[in-house]
Write a protein that holds these residues in place. Structure first.
Motif, PDB file in Angstrom:
ATOM      1  N   ASN A  13     -52.781 -23.411   2.938  1.00  0.00           N
ATOM      2  CA  ASN A  13     -54.213 -23.690   2.897  1.00  0.00           C
ATOM      3  C   ASN A  13     -54.653 -24.710   3.943  1.00  0.00           C
ATOM      4  O   ASN A  13     -55.772 -25.199   3.880  1.00  0.00           O
ATOM      5  CB  ASN A  13     -54.606 -24.231   1.509  1.00  0.00           C
ATOM      6  CG  ASN A  13     -54.382 -23.203   0.431  1.00  0.00           C
ATOM      7  OD1 ASN A  13     -54.723 -22.045   0.596  1.00  0.00           O
ATOM      8  ND2 ASN A  13     -53.786 -23.618  -0.664  1.00  0.00           N
ATOM      9  N   ASN A  32     -50.172 -27.839 -10.054  1.00  0.00           N
ATOM     10  CA  ASN A  32     -51.024 -27.497  -8.917  1.00  0.00           C
ATOM     11  C   ASN A  32     -52.424 -28.016  -9.169  1.00  0.00           C
ATOM     12  O   ASN A  32     -52.755 -28.454 -10.280  1.00  0.00           O
ATOM     13  CB  ASN A  32     -51.042 -25.986  -8.702  1.00  0.00           C
ATOM     14  CG  ASN A  32     -49.686 -25.470  -8.243  1.00  0.00           C
ATOM     15  OD1 ASN A  32     -49.014 -26.133  -7.469  1.00  0.00           O
ATOM     16  ND2 ASN A  32     -49.291 -24.326  -8.750  1.00  0.00           N
ATOM     17  N   THR A  74     -55.001 -26.105   8.147  1.00  0.00           N
ATOM     18  CA  THR A  74     -55.239 -25.621   9.506  1.00  0.00           C
ATOM     19  C   THR A  74     -54.894 -26.731  10.493  1.00  0.00           C
ATOM     20  O   THR A  74     -54.590 -27.847  10.088  1.00  0.00           O
ATOM     21  CB  THR A  74     -56.720 -25.223   9.703  1.00  0.00           C
ATOM     22  OG1 THR A  74     -57.529 -26.373   9.457  1.00  0.00           O
ATOM     23  CG2 THR A  74     -57.115 -24.099   8.763  1.00  0.00           C
ATOM     24  N   HIS A 123     -49.269 -17.059   0.824  1.00  0.00           N
ATOM     25  CA  HIS A 123     -50.487 -17.224   0.025  1.00  0.00           C
ATOM     26  C   HIS A 123     -50.769 -18.685  -0.329  1.00  0.00           C
ATOM     27  O   HIS A 123     -51.877 -19.030  -0.710  1.00  0.00           O
ATOM     28  CB  HIS A 123     -50.401 -16.379  -1.246  1.00  0.00           C
ATOM     29  CG  HIS A 123     -49.249 -16.785  -2.136  1.00  0.00           C
ATOM     30  ND1 HIS A 123     -47.945 -16.425  -1.872  1.00  0.00           N
ATOM     31  CD2 HIS A 123     -49.227 -17.523  -3.255  1.00  0.00           C
ATOM     32  CE1 HIS A 123     -47.159 -16.926  -2.805  1.00  0.00           C
ATOM     33  NE2 HIS A 123     -47.912 -17.604  -3.664  1.00  0.00           N
ATOM     34  N   GLN A 124     -49.780 -19.569  -0.163  1.00  0.00           N
ATOM     35  CA  GLN A 124     -49.978 -20.983  -0.496  1.00  0.00           C
ATOM     36  C   GLN A 124     -50.406 -21.837   0.693  1.00  0.00           C
ATOM     37  O   GLN A 124     -50.724 -23.006   0.538  1.00  0.00           O
ATOM     38  CB  GLN A 124     -48.700 -21.569  -1.096  1.00  0.00           C
ATOM     39  CG  GLN A 124     -48.390 -21.010  -2.469  1.00  0.00           C
ATOM     40  CD  GLN A 124     -47.228 -21.726  -3.125  1.00  0.00           C
ATOM     41  OE1 GLN A 124     -46.760 -22.766  -2.662  1.00  0.00           O
ATOM     42  NE2 GLN A 124     -46.748 -21.172  -4.213  1.00  0.00           N
ATOM     43  N   LYS A 157     -46.403 -21.882   9.147  1.00  0.00           N
ATOM     44  CA  LYS A 157     -46.689 -20.484   8.787  1.00  0.00           C
ATOM     45  C   LYS A 157     -45.416 -19.648   8.831  1.00  0.00           C
ATOM     46  O   LYS A 157     -45.202 -18.793   7.966  1.00  0.00           O
ATOM     47  CB  LYS A 157     -47.754 -19.910   9.701  1.00  0.00           C
ATOM     48  CG  LYS A 157     -49.138 -20.465   9.395  1.00  0.00           C
ATOM     49  CD  LYS A 157     -50.183 -19.932  10.357  1.00  0.00           C
ATOM     50  CE  LYS A 157     -51.555 -20.516  10.047  1.00  0.00           C
ATOM     51  NZ  LYS A 157     -52.562 -20.110  11.038  1.00  0.00           N
TER      52      LYS A 157
END
Length: 153
Positions: A45, A143, A47, A42-43, A32
């Motif tokens: 995705n 993408n 966790t 924003h990219q 992050k």
């Protein structure tokens, strides 16, 4: 000579080692931070779950070059802001080079954002060559949405 280098290396009061499952939360924190640094939040995705205090990471995977053989591809090299210019990136890079040698890689390869002049200088200091200038290689990407759209053509 297919062995990895010693898992733990001590340098500049920092321990360098291969990541473990318990490092996931800290790696996610660093990912992050990297996304913020590169203006790409924003990219992000993915966790994670877990713990410990990491100050940097180098993410690599194996690739293969048709004409030369195995390649160690570096996806990310990141050191947290407060720990830069202390030899951490150099030690992580040296560790990756030892892995490449141990796995008989013919080269290492990666990409860098054109505005990241500190990283570019670091890589040039290590002897890296800009292939877009030397060999004319351009980097392209599809993408997930682009892949799905292309499949409908």
């Amino acid at each position: 000579m297919n062995r990895f280098p010693t898992s733990y290396t001590r340098m500049a009061d920092v321990t360098y080692r291969h990541a473990e499952k318990d490092d996931c939360d800290e790696i996610m924190r660093l990912i992050k931070e990297l996304a913020v640094f590169e203006n790409l939040v924003h990219q992000v995705n993915i966790t994670s779950e877990n713990t410990s205090q990491l100050i940097g990471y180098l993410l690599y995977f194996w690739s293969y070059a048709t004409f030369t053989g195995r390649v160690l591809y570096v996806e990310d090299l990141y050191v947290s802001q407060n720990n830069r210019r202390k030899g951490v990136a150099s030690a992580l890079w040296a560790f990756a080079m030892k892995v490449a040698v141990a796995k008989e890689c013919k080269r290492m390869q990666w990409v860098v954002l054109d505005w990241n002049t500190d990283a570019i200088r670091f890589y040039q200091k290590m002897g890296a060559v800009d292939l877009s200038k030397k060999e004319g290689w351009l980097i392209y990407r599809l993408n997930e949405d682009d892949i799905n759209a292309a499949l409908t053509l």
